[in-house]
Design a protein around this motif. Sequence first.
Motif, PDB file in Angstrom:
ATOM      1  N   GLN A 127       0.809  -1.219   0.000  1.00  0.00           N
ATOM      2  CA  GLN A 127       0.000   0.000   0.000  1.00  0.00           C
ATOM      3  C   GLN A 127       0.847   1.277   0.000  1.00  0.00           C
ATOM      4  OE1 GLN A 127      -2.407  -1.364   3.533  1.00  0.00           O
ATOM      5  NE2 GLN A 127      -4.016  -0.356   2.356  1.00  0.00           N
ATOM      6  N   GLU A 128       2.158   1.167   0.041  1.00  0.00           N
ATOM      7  CA  GLU A 128       3.012   2.347   0.178  1.00  0.00           C
ATOM      8  C   GLU A 128       2.842   3.339  -0.968  1.00  0.00           C
ATOM      9  OE1 GLU A 128       7.549   3.664   1.336  1.00  0.00           O
ATOM     10  OE2 GLU A 128       7.143   1.555   0.915  1.00  0.00           O
ATOM     11  N   VAL A 129       2.796   2.876  -2.193  1.00  0.00           N
ATOM     12  CA  VAL A 129       2.647   3.788  -3.329  1.00  0.00           C
ATOM     13  C   VAL A 129       1.286   4.476  -3.282  1.00  0.00           C
ATOM     14  CG1 VAL A 129       2.525   3.937  -5.849  1.00  0.00           C
ATOM     15  CG2 VAL A 129       4.278   2.529  -4.761  1.00  0.00           C
ATOM     16  N   ALA A 130       0.240   3.731  -2.943  1.00  0.00           N
ATOM     17  CA  ALA A 130      -1.093   4.328  -2.818  1.00  0.00           C
ATOM     18  C   ALA A 130      -1.103   5.373  -1.700  1.00  0.00           C
ATOM     19  CB  ALA A 130      -2.138   3.251  -2.553  1.00  0.00           C
ATOM     20  N   PHE A 131      -0.414   5.093  -0.601  1.00  0.00           N
ATOM     21  CA  PHE A 131      -0.324   6.035   0.514  1.00  0.00           C
ATOM     22  C   PHE A 131       0.386   7.324   0.106  1.00  0.00           C
ATOM     23  CE2 PHE A 131       2.392   7.573   4.039  1.00  0.00           C
ATOM     24  CZ  PHE A 131       1.410   8.100   4.864  1.00  0.00           C
ATOM     25  N   THR A 132       1.529   7.208  -0.542  1.00  0.00           N
ATOM     26  CA  THR A 132       2.258   8.422  -0.946  1.00  0.00           C
ATOM     27  C   THR A 132       1.477   9.219  -1.985  1.00  0.00           C
ATOM     28  OG1 THR A 132       3.552   7.168  -2.573  1.00  0.00           O
ATOM     29  CG2 THR A 132       4.546   7.503  -0.398  1.00  0.00           C
ATOM     30  N   THR A 133       0.734   8.523  -2.837  1.00  0.00           N
ATOM     31  CA  THR A 133      -0.104   9.204  -3.830  1.00  0.00           C
ATOM     32  C   THR A 133      -1.197  10.001  -3.138  1.00  0.00           C
ATOM     33  OG1 THR A 133       0.350   7.480  -5.458  1.00  0.00           O
ATOM     34  CG2 THR A 133      -1.578   8.863  -5.856  1.00  0.00           C
ATOM     35  N   ALA A 134      -1.869   9.385  -2.162  1.00  0.00           N
ATOM     36  CA  ALA A 134      -2.934  10.077  -1.412  1.00  0.00           C
ATOM     37  C   ALA A 134      -2.361  11.247  -0.629  1.00  0.00           C
ATOM     38  CB  ALA A 134      -3.624   9.093  -0.466  1.00  0.00           C
ATOM     39  N   PHE A 135      -1.210  11.053   0.012  1.00  0.00           N
ATOM     40  CA  PHE A 135      -0.590  12.123   0.790  1.00  0.00           C
ATOM     41  C   PHE A 135      -0.225  13.306  -0.102  1.00  0.00           C
ATOM     42  CE2 PHE A 135       3.018  14.348   2.637  1.00  0.00           C
ATOM     43  CZ  PHE A 135       2.546  14.602   3.924  1.00  0.00           C
ATOM     44  N   ALA A 136       0.383  13.022  -1.246  1.00  0.00           N
ATOM     45  CA  ALA A 136       0.772  14.094  -2.166  1.00  0.00           C
ATOM     46  C   ALA A 136      -0.448  14.873  -2.635  1.00  0.00           C
ATOM     47  CB  ALA A 136       1.531  13.511  -3.364  1.00  0.00           C
ATOM     48  N   SER A 137      -1.550  14.184  -2.871  1.00  0.00           N
ATOM     49  CA  SER A 137      -2.767  14.847  -3.313  1.00  0.00           C
ATOM     50  C   SER A 137      -3.317  15.789  -2.232  1.00  0.00           C
ATOM     51  CB  SER A 137      -3.821  13.804  -3.668  1.00  0.00           C
ATOM     52  OG  SER A 137      -5.060  14.408  -3.918  1.00  0.00           O
ATOM     53  N   LEU A 138      -3.271  15.350  -0.995  1.00  0.00           N
ATOM     54  CA  LEU A 138      -3.835  16.164   0.096  1.00  0.00           C
ATOM     55  C   LEU A 138      -2.942  17.338   0.487  1.00  0.00           C
ATOM     56  CD1 LEU A 138      -5.348  13.527   2.535  1.00  0.00           C
ATOM     57  CD2 LEU A 138      -6.576  15.251   1.219  1.00  0.00           C
ATOM     58  N   ILE A 139      -1.637  17.208   0.315  1.00  0.00           N
ATOM     59  CA  ILE A 139      -0.709  18.233   0.818  1.00  0.00           C
ATOM     60  C   ILE A 139      -0.509  19.387  -0.168  1.00  0.00           C
ATOM     61  CG2 ILE A 139       1.488  17.316  -0.001  1.00  0.00           C
ATOM     62  CD1 ILE A 139       0.814  18.545   3.540  1.00  0.00           C
ATOM     63  N   ARG A 140      -0.774  19.141  -1.429  1.00  0.00           N
ATOM     64  CA  ARG A 140      -0.490  20.208  -2.410  1.00  0.00           C
ATOM     65  C   ARG A 140      -1.503  21.305  -2.385  1.00  0.00           C
ATOM     66  NH1 ARG A 140      -2.664  18.587  -8.169  1.00  0.00           N
ATOM     67  NH2 ARG A 140      -4.142  17.075  -7.490  1.00  0.00           N
TER      68      ARG A 140
END
Length: 140
Positions: A127-140
């Motif tokens: 799930q790491e790639v999905a997690f970093t994708t979600a995090f990047a979406s929320l932080i920008r």
Amino acid sequence: MRVCGVELKGNEANICLLSKSDGLFDLPDCRVRRLNLLDINSRQQLQDFQFAFSKLMADYKVERVVIRQRAAKGKFAGSALGFKMEAALQLMGDIEVEILTPTEIKEILGKHPIPIAFNDTELKAFQEVAFTTAFASLIR
């Protein structure tokens, strides 16, 4: 806002739910960590995949789905099955779906590193790639 990060890999959609409220991030529990599509030629299975994903997003009140883009050609190109799954997700009419490129994700994470080690999240390694994708979406 609650988002679902998605990594399409082979015949699987690895997912991670992440929400942000008042500057705080939360990893809500989810009954599903990945969804599979077994038969690339089955219209019914593709519709079932889309329905199951849409129902999951509705059940967890997800506002946006964020898919990590895959290369269309080259050594690490995505498969035809992955592109069908991506299209099925993009065509869901009841939720916003966006695609982030690996370059965009890397740039965002370079400016805003993830404040927690992935091992401390209690997520599975896939799930790491999905997690970093979600995090990047929320932080920008």
